[in-house]
Enzyme design. Structure first.
Site: not given
Ligand SMILES: NC(=O)c1ccc[n+]([C@@H]2O[C@H](COP(=O)([O-])OP(=O)(O)OC[C@H]3O[C@@H](n4cnc5c(N)ncnc54)[C@H](O)[C@@H]3O)[C@@H](O)[C@H]2O)c1
Length: 222
Positions: A10, A80, A83, A98, A132-134, A158, A162, A197, A213
């Site tokens: 994406f 990559a 995600s 990965t 990511t901000d996660e 995830y 990251k 997503k 959901p």
């Protein structure tokens, strides 16, 4: 020449479109073409001959070494990843493989390539790591917004994978001097978004009259 990982996905795919709106500099894409990769996203650039797609794994160090030696990129843009948070809960192994092991193998190949560049090319080289901000966890209603100095507090396999990759990239900068940049953006949405997503899922479900959901209790803030 730049090397982009994960550009059949994406954000990487959108980046390739953005790149060729502004530049004619050619691009090599390394993408495993998992369920999330769709080469049709960048087909127009492949057809135009300015973009080359190599199907392969970032964790395949010999392959990455060969691509670096062949194409001599001035930068590596690393999109990559596995995600999707929900998938990481059901099967974390691929995420560790990965996002952490794959990023490690990529960094090792890039470090060797970068280390042998002439001084000027070495100074100008960049490794951009897209994260990511996660990695910062979640906020309460009264917390201030995340910043680059917010402590890491990943909550899912995830985000933990990251976070691990961010730490590796940071360590390669501090230990070996590799010129790295890490971005920790919030959720993106837009064209070519995989339908699992949030926003495309909501739109598609709404169009089909299906339930919408919500993750957890819907109260998470980032
Ligand atoms: N989508 C978001 O809202 C968002 C937000 C913040 C950060 N990010 C980060 O941005 C990056 C891109 O996200 P996205 O939403 O485009 O992801 P995506 O899942 O749409 O695309 C990932 C791409 O990587 C490829 N890939 C997966 N494993 C690979 C491997 N081992 N070797 C080579 N290629 C592999 C897939 O085939 C796919 O084309 C990721 O690193 C993600 O963590 C995404």
């Amino acid at each position: 020449m730049i090397l982009i990982t994960g550009a059949a996905g994406f954000i990487g795919g959108n980046f390739v479109h953005h790149w060729f709106e502004r530049s004619e500099e050619p691009v090599v894409v390394l993408d495993k073409l998992t369920y999330a990769g769709n080469p049709a996203t960048i087909q127009s650039h492949l057809d135009a001959g300015r973009c080359t797609l190599v199907q392969g794994d970032i964790g395949d160090r010999a392959l990455v070494e060969r691509l670096l030696a062949e194409h001599r990129p001035r930068a590596v843009l690393h999109f990559a990843a596995e995600s999707h948070v929900d998938r990481s809960i059901h099967g974390p192994g691929e995420f560790i493989q990965t996002n952490m092991v794959g990023t490690f193998e990529l960094l090792e190949a890039v470090r060797a390539y970068w280390g042998a560049l002439p001084a000027d090319d070495k100074a100008a080289f960049r490794f951009l790591h897209v994260s990511t901000d996660e990695v910062y966890g979640s906020l309460s209603e009264t917390d201030p917004a995340f910043s680059e100095t917010t402590p890491y507090a990943p909550n899912s396999p995830y985000s933990a994978s990251k976070a691990g990759s961010d730490h590796l990239v940071r360590a390669y900068h501090h230990t070996y001097g590799l010129p790295t940049l890490t971005t920790n953006c919030s959720n993106n949405y837009g064209p070519y978004h995989f339908p699992e997503k949030l926003i495309p899922l909501m739109i598609l479900n709404a169009l089909e009259g299906k339930p919408l959901p919500v993750y957890g209790d819907g109260q998470n803030i980032r």
